[in-house]
Write an enzyme that holds these catalytic residues in place. Sequence first.
Site, PDB file in Angstrom:
ATOM      1  N   GLU A  25      33.550  44.688  44.039  1.00 56.01           N
ATOM      2  CA  GLU A  25      33.372  44.339  42.629  1.00 56.01           C
ATOM      3  C   GLU A  25      33.249  45.542  41.682  1.00 56.01           C
ATOM      4  O   GLU A  25      32.162  45.813  41.128  1.00 56.01           O
ATOM      5  CB  GLU A  25      32.148  43.425  42.466  1.00 56.01           C
ATOM      6  CG  GLU A  25      32.269  42.111  43.217  1.00 56.01           C
ATOM      7  CD  GLU A  25      31.125  41.135  42.897  1.00 56.01           C
ATOM      8  OE1 GLU A  25      30.108  41.562  42.338  1.00 56.01           O
ATOM      9  OE2 GLU A  25      31.266  39.946  43.203  1.00 56.01           O
ATOM     10  N   TYR A  36      32.660  32.932  41.680  1.00 62.58           N
ATOM     11  CA  TYR A  36      31.413  32.154  41.569  1.00 62.58           C
ATOM     12  C   TYR A  36      31.480  31.057  40.519  1.00 62.58           C
ATOM     13  O   TYR A  36      31.038  29.954  40.753  1.00 62.58           O
ATOM     14  CB  TYR A  36      30.229  33.101  41.279  1.00 62.58           C
ATOM     15  CG  TYR A  36      29.819  33.870  42.506  1.00 62.58           C
ATOM     16  CD1 TYR A  36      28.939  33.331  43.429  1.00 62.58           C
ATOM     17  CD2 TYR A  36      30.349  35.136  42.765  1.00 62.58           C
ATOM     18  CE1 TYR A  36      28.579  34.014  44.576  1.00 62.58           C
ATOM     19  CE2 TYR A  36      29.997  35.831  43.911  1.00 62.58           C
ATOM     20  CZ  TYR A  36      29.112  35.265  44.820  1.00 62.58           C
ATOM     21  OH  TYR A  36      28.769  35.944  45.962  1.00 62.58           O
ATOM     22  N   HIS A  38      29.284  48.847  48.875  1.00 62.33           N
ATOM     23  CA  HIS A  38      28.680  47.689  48.205  1.00 62.33           C
ATOM     24  C   HIS A  38      27.444  48.204  47.469  1.00 62.33           C
ATOM     25  O   HIS A  38      26.325  47.777  47.721  1.00 62.33           O
ATOM     26  CB  HIS A  38      28.357  46.592  49.223  1.00 62.33           C
ATOM     27  CG  HIS A  38      28.206  45.216  48.622  1.00 62.33           C
ATOM     28  ND1 HIS A  38      28.877  44.116  49.091  1.00 62.33           N
ATOM     29  CD2 HIS A  38      27.450  44.757  47.589  1.00 62.33           C
ATOM     30  CE1 HIS A  38      28.545  43.036  48.380  1.00 62.33           C
ATOM     31  NE2 HIS A  38      27.668  43.405  47.460  1.00 62.33           N
ATOM     32  N   GLU A  88      33.781  36.442  48.813  1.00 62.93           N
ATOM     33  CA  GLU A  88      32.464  35.890  48.463  1.00 62.93           C
ATOM     34  C   GLU A  88      32.655  34.636  47.641  1.00 62.93           C
ATOM     35  O   GLU A  88      33.512  34.585  46.752  1.00 62.93           O
ATOM     36  CB  GLU A  88      31.628  36.861  47.614  1.00 62.93           C
ATOM     37  CG  GLU A  88      30.969  37.968  48.368  1.00 62.93           C
ATOM     38  CD  GLU A  88      30.157  38.891  47.456  1.00 62.93           C
ATOM     39  OE1 GLU A  88      29.553  38.409  46.473  1.00 62.93           O
ATOM     40  OE2 GLU A  88      30.159  40.093  47.735  1.00 62.93           O
ATOM     41  N   ASN A 109      36.238  37.585  44.922  1.00 63.52           N
ATOM     42  CA  ASN A 109      34.943  36.923  44.848  1.00 63.52           C
ATOM     43  C   ASN A 109      34.979  35.974  43.666  1.00 63.52           C
ATOM     44  O   ASN A 109      35.333  36.376  42.559  1.00 63.52           O
ATOM     45  CB  ASN A 109      33.802  37.930  44.622  1.00 63.52           C
ATOM     46  CG  ASN A 109      33.538  38.792  45.842  1.00 63.52           C
ATOM     47  OD1 ASN A 109      34.172  38.614  46.884  1.00 63.52           O
ATOM     48  ND2 ASN A 109      32.615  39.728  45.716  1.00 63.52           N
ATOM     49  N   ARG A 160      31.719  39.598  57.200  1.00 62.54           N
ATOM     50  CA  ARG A 160      31.907  40.709  56.263  1.00 62.54           C
ATOM     51  C   ARG A 160      30.534  41.332  56.005  1.00 62.54           C
ATOM     52  O   ARG A 160      29.632  40.657  55.522  1.00 62.54           O
ATOM     53  CB  ARG A 160      32.506  40.201  54.949  1.00 62.54           C
ATOM     54  CG  ARG A 160      32.563  41.252  53.880  1.00 62.54           C
ATOM     55  CD  ARG A 160      33.174  40.763  52.562  1.00 62.54           C
ATOM     56  NE  ARG A 160      33.109  41.850  51.602  1.00 62.54           N
ATOM     57  CZ  ARG A 160      32.578  41.766  50.381  1.00 62.54           C
ATOM     58  NH1 ARG A 160      32.127  40.623  49.914  1.00 62.54           N
ATOM     59  NH2 ARG A 160      32.520  42.836  49.604  1.00 62.54           N
TER      60      ARG A 160
HETATM   61  C1  FCB Z   1      28.010  39.340  43.903  1.00 60.16           C
HETATM   62  C2  FCB Z   1      27.608  40.474  44.819  1.00 60.16           C
HETATM   63  C3  FCB Z   1      26.746  40.061  45.974  1.00 60.16           C
HETATM   64  C4  FCB Z   1      25.743  39.003  45.582  1.00 60.16           C
HETATM   65  C5  FCB Z   1      26.424  37.874  44.855  1.00 60.16           C
HETATM   66  C6  FCB Z   1      25.507  36.736  44.459  1.00 60.16           C
HETATM   67  O1  FCB Z   1      28.291  39.840  42.636  1.00 60.16           O
HETATM   68  O2  FCB Z   1      28.740  41.112  45.330  1.00 60.16           O
HETATM   69  O3  FCB Z   1      26.135  41.220  46.494  1.00 60.16           O
HETATM   70  O4  FCB Z   1      24.714  39.559  44.878  1.00 60.16           O
HETATM   71  O5  FCB Z   1      27.046  38.355  43.695  1.00 60.16           O
END
Ligand code: FCB
Length: 463
Positions: A174, A301, A129, A368, A299, A85
């Site tokens: 995002e 995290y 992006h 992500e 995404n 990607r």
């Molecule tokens: C996300 C972004 C990516 C990167 C990660 C750590 O929010 O999409 O570009 O910075 O965080």
Amino acid sequence: MTTNLASDQNAHVFPSDFIFGAATASYQTEGAVNEDGRGMSIWDTFCATPGKIYRGDNGDIACDAYHRTAEDLDLLKNLNLNGYRFSIAWPRILPEGTGAINQKGIDYYNRIIDGLLERNISPAATIYHWDLPQPLQDKGGWINRDTAEYLADYAGICADAFGDRVEQFITINEPQIVSRLGYRIGVHAPGIADPIQGGIATHHILLAHGLAAQAIKASRNGAKPVGITIDLTDVVALDDSAKEEAAQIDMEVNGLYLDPVVLGSYPNIRRQEMLPPEDVIMDGDMKIISTNIDFLGVNYYQPHIIKTISQEGIKFNEFAYDYHPTVIGVRPDAMPVTAMGWLVDPTGLERILHKVSALTNLPIYITENGCAVNDYTDPSGNIHDHERISYLEGHLMSCWRAIEAGINLKGYYHWSLLDNFEWAEGYSKRFGLVYVDFPTGKRTPKDSALFYAKVAKSKTLSA
Ligand code: FCB
């Protein structure tokens, strides 16, 4: 061949067509900002503004990926990955944001796409992006409704140029971060800190998604699989009396972006200034925003863990929630944190996948997931990033369990292939599977890359 029964029983096998990929983004990796006709983006401007980026770093050179295409594609191949990607830099394709097309920009992404296909790696291209052409910011950026139309035109150009080979298009990366960090808080480009503008930007970026998806479907290459990437956070309430606030926070960070796309309406948020002002929502907009798409990119995290504030107030490892004074955020003692200070909780990914699948039947891709580690090379030149291996293993395990539970999860793209320019954090945070020595550009796969390569090859996680 001898079979080790114990390890067979503990082997977690993924579907044979599962994508094990990695992700990057144009401004974070390409460099070459003044080459081959690329125009200026809002990130060039933001980085040149004193005090905005850690140490004054910028993306002028980044990973120098623009000049190292073959080397980076070989890395993907050597890691046995079957998906990549990447994002297309709008100012490389249309230096002014609209109007004349820059053929050298098209050529660059053709080299990437053709190189991927030669290596049997599936290309997934993100249209936006975050590197908005500066001339469009000069006309108001995401506050200007026309920006949504401009993005759709640019998406159509990309679909015409690349849609015969790109296997998936992702319209926007995002929308939450664009509107919250870019317009509400101002720590990302264009650096505006105004809640009203945050609400307006939210609507226009979602509208841009819908219009872009329609433009990609209408391409002369025929309709291509198209989706959007939304960052989702699992909001967990630790006690019953925090549940109502948790539901509000969930709508502010997740529902505000997800609901319009999959349900066609904004959620019932108490804080009116989070929502787009009524006069920016035109007739028919919600229908455009919820236009049919083919997959959802997620995404993930970290989770948000909250509880009711105690009488003593805020204690160590707790933090205040703006606008939600009755609750606090918690970093549980036993939960690891990454070099970003983000919580590590793979079970959050699983919960998110269940929540999303309860809302929509769309196939899901994790577009992500990853962590920053304070990586360094040892005297033999190796990078022993055991924290990243553990993060990766835990989150892949969550993916496997979700698939076992019947969730239509089709792929996982690790963030990131390379250490790169981490926005306001500059080069201080390393997210790569591959270490980049920034002064020379030298790439070295970390231990996590070798671990991931084994999983991708065997499509199996061993317990
Ligand atoms: C996300 C972004 C990516 C990167 C990660 C750590 O929010 O999409 O570009 O910075 O965080």
